[in-house]
Design a protein around this motif. Structure first.
Motif, PDB file in Angstrom:
ATOM      1  N   GLU A  25       0.828  -1.195   0.000  1.00 22.52           N
ATOM      2  CA  GLU A  25       0.000   0.000   0.000  1.00 22.52           C
ATOM      3  C   GLU A  25       0.866   1.250   0.000  1.00 22.52           C
ATOM      4  OE1 GLU A  25      -2.491  -0.388   3.477  1.00 22.52           O
ATOM      5  OE2 GLU A  25      -4.047  -1.365   2.296  1.00 22.52           O
ATOM      6  N   THR A  27       0.452   5.751   0.155  1.00 30.75           N
ATOM      7  CA  THR A  27      -0.506   6.818   0.449  1.00 30.75           C
ATOM      8  C   THR A  27      -0.808   7.583  -0.832  1.00 30.75           C
ATOM      9  OG1 THR A  27       1.175   8.487   0.946  1.00 30.75           O
ATOM     10  CG2 THR A  27       0.382   7.119   2.802  1.00 30.75           C
ATOM     11  N   TYR A  64      -4.421   5.337   2.472  1.00 28.04           N
ATOM     12  CA  TYR A  64      -3.648   4.306   1.780  1.00 28.04           C
ATOM     13  C   TYR A  64      -4.408   3.742   0.583  1.00 28.04           C
ATOM     14  CZ  TYR A  64      -0.010   4.251   5.273  1.00 28.04           C
ATOM     15  OH  TYR A  64       1.041   4.611   6.070  1.00 28.04           O
ATOM     16  N   ILE A  65      -3.626   3.346  -0.429  1.00 28.52           N
ATOM     17  CA  ILE A  65      -4.170   2.759  -1.653  1.00 28.52           C
ATOM     18  C   ILE A  65      -3.569   1.370  -1.811  1.00 28.52           C
ATOM     19  CG2 ILE A  65      -4.457   3.026  -4.137  1.00 28.52           C
ATOM     20  CD1 ILE A  65      -3.648   5.990  -3.773  1.00 28.52           C
ATOM     21  N   ALA A  66      -4.423   0.377  -1.995  1.00 29.77           N
ATOM     22  CA  ALA A  66      -3.964  -1.004  -2.192  1.00 29.77           C
ATOM     23  C   ALA A  66      -3.340  -1.151  -3.583  1.00 29.77           C
ATOM     24  CB  ALA A  66      -5.133  -1.966  -2.046  1.00 29.77           C
ATOM     25  N   PRO A  67      -2.370  -2.059  -3.736  1.00 28.55           N
ATOM     26  CA  PRO A  67      -1.731  -2.269  -5.030  1.00 28.55           C
ATOM     27  C   PRO A  67      -2.706  -2.670  -6.143  1.00 28.55           C
ATOM     28  CG  PRO A  67      -0.483  -3.362  -3.311  1.00 28.55           C
ATOM     29  CD  PRO A  67      -1.760  -2.880  -2.686  1.00 28.55           C
TER      30      PRO A  67
END
Length: 80
Positions: A25, A27, A64-67
């Motif tokens: 993850e 940001t 957060y951003i997941a892959p």
């Protein structure tokens, strides 16, 4: 993750879509920094753009951003 650019963001990026490889993850702030690091025009758009993560507006740049996420970059729109 898959990044899609719309309107002026696509123009600034030079593409309508690209892939950002991440094994963990990141940001929103980290992603924005990386995407604009070698594209000054895009960096300016990213500074004021709305970022959608899987169709939902990011509440802050520390989110957060997941892959595996789909990220949409929407520049400010004018008009009414």
């Amino acid at each position: 993750m898959r990044i899609r650019y719309f309107a002026g963001a696509a123009e600034a990026a030079g593409v309508v879509e690209e892939t950002f490889d991440a094994d963990f993850e990141v940001t929103v702030a980290d992603l924005v920094e990386q995407l604009g690091s070698d594209r000054e025009r895009l960096a300016k758009v990213l500074a004021v753009a709305t970022v959608l993560i899987d169709g939902r507006a990011a509440r802050s740049r520390t989110e957060y951003i997941a892959p595996s996420a789909l990220v949409d970059v929407l520049p400010p729109f004018a008009g009414g």
